[in-house]
Design a protein around this motif. Structure first.
Motif, short mmCIF file in Angstrom:
data_model
loop_
_atom_site.label_atom_id
_atom_site.label_comp_id
_atom_site.label_asym_id
_atom_site.label_seq_id
_atom_site.Cartn_x
_atom_site.Cartn_y
_atom_site.Cartn_z
N SER A 50 26.01 31.11 -19.73
CA SER A 50 26.10 31.29 -18.25
C SER A 50 27.59 30.65 -17.95
N LYS A 51 27.80 31.23 -16.75
CA LYS A 51 29.29 30.61 -16.33
C LYS A 51 29.11 29.09 -15.80
N LEU A 52 28.02 28.78 -15.32
CA LEU A 52 27.87 27.38 -14.96
C LEU A 52 28.12 26.54 -16.34
N THR A 53 27.29 26.60 -17.30
CA THR A 53 27.60 25.83 -18.66
C THR A 53 28.78 26.08 -19.15
N HIS A 54 29.45 27.25 -19.12
CA HIS A 54 30.93 27.62 -19.81
C HIS A 54 31.81 26.58 -18.95
N LEU A 55 31.68 26.72 -17.55
CA LEU A 55 32.63 25.68 -16.71
C LEU A 55 32.67 24.12 -17.34
N LEU A 56 31.31 23.99 -17.13
CA LEU A 56 31.17 22.44 -17.67
C LEU A 56 31.31 22.16 -19.12
N GLN A 57 31.52 23.09 -19.96
CA GLN A 57 31.71 22.69 -21.33
C GLN A 57 32.55 21.51 -21.88
N ASP A 58 33.66 21.39 -20.93
CA ASP A 58 34.48 20.10 -21.36
C ASP A 58 33.85 18.83 -20.91
N SER A 59 33.00 18.90 -20.14
CA SER A 59 32.20 17.70 -19.43
C SER A 59 31.09 17.45 -20.07
N LEU A 60 30.46 18.38 -20.73
CA LEU A 60 29.34 18.03 -21.62
C LEU A 60 29.62 17.87 -23.13
N GLY A 61 30.91 18.02 -23.54
CA GLY A 61 31.18 17.65 -24.81
C GLY A 61 31.42 16.03 -25.22
N GLY A 62 31.69 15.88 -26.36
CA GLY A 62 31.76 14.52 -26.93
C GLY A 62 32.83 13.57 -26.36
N ASP A 63 33.58 14.35 -25.74
CA ASP A 63 35.02 13.35 -25.20
C ASP A 63 34.75 12.89 -23.66
N SER A 64 33.71 13.23 -23.03
CA SER A 64 33.25 13.08 -21.77
C SER A 64 32.08 12.10 -21.40
N LYS A 65 32.02 12.05 -20.22
CA LYS A 65 30.81 11.01 -20.00
C LYS A 65 29.88 12.14 -18.76
N ALA A 66 28.68 12.21 -18.70
CA ALA A 66 27.89 13.12 -17.78
C ALA A 66 26.80 12.10 -17.03
N LEU A 67 26.54 12.29 -15.62
CA LEU A 67 25.52 11.74 -14.90
C LEU A 67 25.10 12.74 -14.05
N MET A 68 23.63 12.75 -14.12
CA MET A 68 22.95 13.63 -13.49
C MET A 68 21.80 12.94 -12.27
N PHE A 69 22.03 13.40 -10.97
CA PHE A 69 21.18 12.88 -10.01
C PHE A 69 20.05 13.99 -9.85
N VAL A 70 18.97 13.78 -9.96
CA VAL A 70 17.89 14.62 -9.54
C VAL A 70 17.04 14.42 -8.19
N GLN A 71 17.16 15.36 -7.45
CA GLN A 71 16.34 15.29 -6.20
C GLN A 71 14.99 15.77 -6.06
N ILE A 72 13.87 15.26 -5.78
CA ILE A 72 12.49 15.61 -5.69
C ILE A 72 12.03 15.50 -4.41
N SER A 73 10.95 16.21 -4.17
CA SER A 73 10.52 16.41 -2.74
C SER A 73 8.96 15.41 -2.97
N PRO A 74 8.69 14.81 -1.78
CA PRO A 74 7.54 14.17 -1.72
C PRO A 74 6.36 14.80 -1.23
N SER A 75 6.56 16.07 -1.16
CA SER A 75 5.29 16.62 -0.68
C SER A 75 4.39 16.96 -1.97
N ASP A 76 3.07 16.92 -1.45
CA ASP A 76 2.18 17.34 -2.55
C ASP A 76 2.11 18.74 -3.18
N ASN A 77 2.65 19.62 -2.06
CA ASN A 77 2.65 20.99 -2.58
C ASN A 77 3.86 21.27 -3.48
N ASP A 78 5.00 20.43 -3.84
CA ASP A 78 5.91 20.39 -4.64
C ASP A 78 5.54 19.83 -5.72
N ALA A 79 4.48 19.46 -6.16
CA ALA A 79 4.09 18.56 -7.24
C ALA A 79 4.72 18.99 -8.67
#
Length: 336
Positions: free
Chosen positions: A185-214
């Motif tokens: 994917s172009k997304l992962t190809h662009l991020l290859q440097d930042s997902l390798g062993g010379d970098s740090k990565a941090l991910m924020f995950v946004q979730i919905s409080p609605s039961d419909n999106d459980a």
């Protein structure tokens, strides 16, 4: 990630912190900060800071030192935090958005803010570079809920496909696989440097409080749990090879110039030695000529003295001859 003018998001706050650090270290380190804003839309890279649309396709290239970049994208240099918001707003306004049954203003692409930091240590001269990706991922979509059709369906399929590729990369990193499918994917190809062993990565995950999106919430949390289990290893200092190459070239030029100056100096010394040798030869010749002149003067004095002596003797002989002639004449008179 973007926020509002009154409640700034992660992107703005990150750059604000960078400028704060730069100000604190200004006596020992100089920083040059530039930003690019891209989006991956339908597996195509778009430059959100470009002033006019270009028909030229943007592709990911690998630089000589192994890093990845996109030639031709706009790198906006920001001198202070006051310039940042305008740049971020320009990128945000150009991003592809649309509406579906779930979200009236749904992001139809992954928005990627790239921050390039080049630093120079004023004490030891070290030059380093850093790249920070701040990525606003488009959310995965369940087609049964969004009822996407036409262009929206194509967009949703590409979003889900790229998120799936990111999940494959995460799984491969977690299992320490020998092959990491960055290029799926172009997304992962662009991020290859930042997902390798010379970098740090941090991910924020946004979730919905609605039961419909459980189900989506559970899926997102499971994904976040997999991400959390990955160890990329310690981040490494990235020496700016371009700057290092410039220093090496300057050093090489200095060596060449020094070599040429040494050669010129050697030739100059040889010329001086030749001139000194010629001068000594001329001095010797002048001395020899002086000795010859003195010798000739001595010979001339000797000949002059001999001539004077000869003239005196000749004068004396002439006097005696005259006396004899007179005596002879007187004798003749007596005889007659």
């Amino acid at each position: 990630m973007e926020g509002t003018e009154r409640n700034r998001g992660v992107n703005y706050r990150t750059l604000e912190e960078l400028f704060k650090i730069a100000e604190e270290r200004k006596d020992t380190v100089t920083y040059n900060i530039s930003v690019s804003v891209l989006e991956v839309y339908n597996e195509q890279i778009r430059d959100l800071l470009a002033t006019s649309p270009s028909s030229k396709k943007l592709e990911i290239k690998q630089a000589g030192e192994g890093s990845h970049h996109v030639p031709g994208i706009v790198e906006a240099k920001v001198e202070d935090i006051n310039e940042v918001w305008d740049v971020l707003q320009t990128g945000s306004n150009s991003r592809a958005v649309g509406s579906n049954n779930v979200n009236e203003h749904s992001s139809r692409s992954h928005c990627m803010l790239c921050i390039m930091v080049r630093a120079k240590n004023l004490i030891n001269g070290d030059c380093t570079r850093s790249k920070l990706w701040l990525v606003d991922l488009a959310g995965s979509e369940r087609l049964a809920k969004t009822d996407a059709q036409g262009d929206r369906l194509k967009e949703a399929q590409n979003i889900n496909r790229s998120l799936s590729a990111l999940g494959d990369v995460i799984s491969a990193l977690a299992s320490r696989s020998s092959h990491i499918p960055y290029r799926n994917s172009k997304l992962t190809h662009l991020l290859q440097d930042s997902l390798g062993g010379d970098s740090k990565a941090l991910m924020f995950v946004q979730i919905s409080p609605s039961d419909n999106d459980a189900s989506e919430t559970l899926s997102s949390l499971n994904f976040a749990s997999r991400v959390r289990g990955i160890e990329l290893g310690p981040a490494k200092k990235q020496v700016d090879t371009a700057e290092l190459q410039k220093v090496k070239q300057m050093l090489e030029r200095s060596k060449q110039e020094a070599k040429l100056k040494e050669e010129s100096l050697r030739k100059l010394e040889e010329n001086c030695q030749n001139l000194e040798s010629k001068a000594k030869g001329k001095e010797q010749l002048y001395k020899n000529l002086q000795d010859k002149v003195k010798e000739l003067e001595s010979q001339l004095d000797s000949k002059t003295h001999s001539q004077i002596t000869s003239e005196k003797q000749q004068s004396q002989l002439s006097g005696k001859l005259k006396e004899k002639e007179e005596a002879c004449t007187a004798l003749q008179h007596k005889v007659t």
